[in-house]
Design an enzyme around this catalytic site. Sequence first.
Site, PDB file in Angstrom:
ATOM      1  N   ARG A  58      14.229   3.903   0.035  1.00  5.84           N
ATOM      2  CA  ARG A  58      14.119   3.769   1.495  1.00  5.84           C
ATOM      3  C   ARG A  58      13.177   4.841   2.036  1.00  5.84           C
ATOM      4  NH1 ARG A  58      15.659  -0.762   0.603  1.00  5.84           N
ATOM      5  NH2 ARG A  58      17.820  -1.135   0.067  1.00  5.84           N
ATOM      6  N   GLY A  59      12.400   4.490   3.033  1.00  4.13           N
ATOM      7  CA  GLY A  59      11.502   5.454   3.654  1.00  4.13           C
ATOM      8  C   GLY A  59      10.068   5.313   3.210  1.00  4.13           C
ATOM      9  N   CYS A  60       9.810   4.395   2.298  1.00  3.76           N
ATOM     10  CA  CYS A  60       8.440   4.166   1.831  1.00  3.76           C
ATOM     11  C   CYS A  60       7.864   2.959   2.552  1.00  3.76           C
ATOM     12  CB  CYS A  60       8.422   3.911   0.326  1.00  3.76           C
ATOM     13  SG  CYS A  60       8.928   5.329  -0.651  1.00  3.76           S
ATOM     14  N   GLN A  61       6.608   3.076   2.928  1.00  5.63           N
ATOM     15  CA  GLN A  61       5.913   1.984   3.593  1.00  5.63           C
ATOM     16  C   GLN A  61       5.743   0.812   2.628  1.00  5.63           C
ATOM     17  OE1 GLN A  61       2.063   3.215   4.969  1.00  5.63           O
ATOM     18  NE2 GLN A  61       1.733   1.384   6.170  1.00  5.63           N
ATOM     19  N   SER A  62       5.439   1.108   1.385  1.00 10.58           N
ATOM     20  CA  SER A  62       5.299   0.100   0.339  1.00 10.58           C
ATOM     21  C   SER A  62       6.639  -0.043  -0.371  1.00 10.58           C
ATOM     22  CB  SER A  62       4.249   0.541  -0.683  1.00 10.58           C
ATOM     23  OG  SER A  62       3.036   0.832  -0.046  1.00 10.58           O
TER      24      SER A  62
END
Length: 144
Positions: A58-62
Amino acid sequence: MASAVSENPFGRSITTEDIVDTLGFFDSWEDRYKYIIDLGKELPAMPDELKTEDRLIRGCQSQVWLEPSEQDGYFEFQADSDAFIVKGLLGVILSAYNHKRAGEILDFDIDSYFDELDLMRHLSPTRGNGLRAMVQRIREIAGE
């Protein structure tokens, strides 16, 4: 920076020193990005059956998946992303954390490593947040 290759059951892998030294050869960030992308291409393929919702960071754009394994007290992380540069950044991170014991993972000064690479200054804020989310997840696993 202390990141010598430990005696571990997984054998030798690329180290943080290898990455720092290699990136130092390049004059432009365009060439550095190409090298980072190549690091991602060298990561072992993660089987599709491991790319599940519970392994997403969680927290990643990809999309980024992480699967830890532990043998004789040493961690190895399989990771993959749907973005080439992010997969390369995983290579940068895993050079610091793969084949290390939990204490080595928790003690490693990742911010100094990123500073030495001058990495955060060359990433977008969202990509930097994703990088920190990847690091945080690895540290959580090591702390469990």
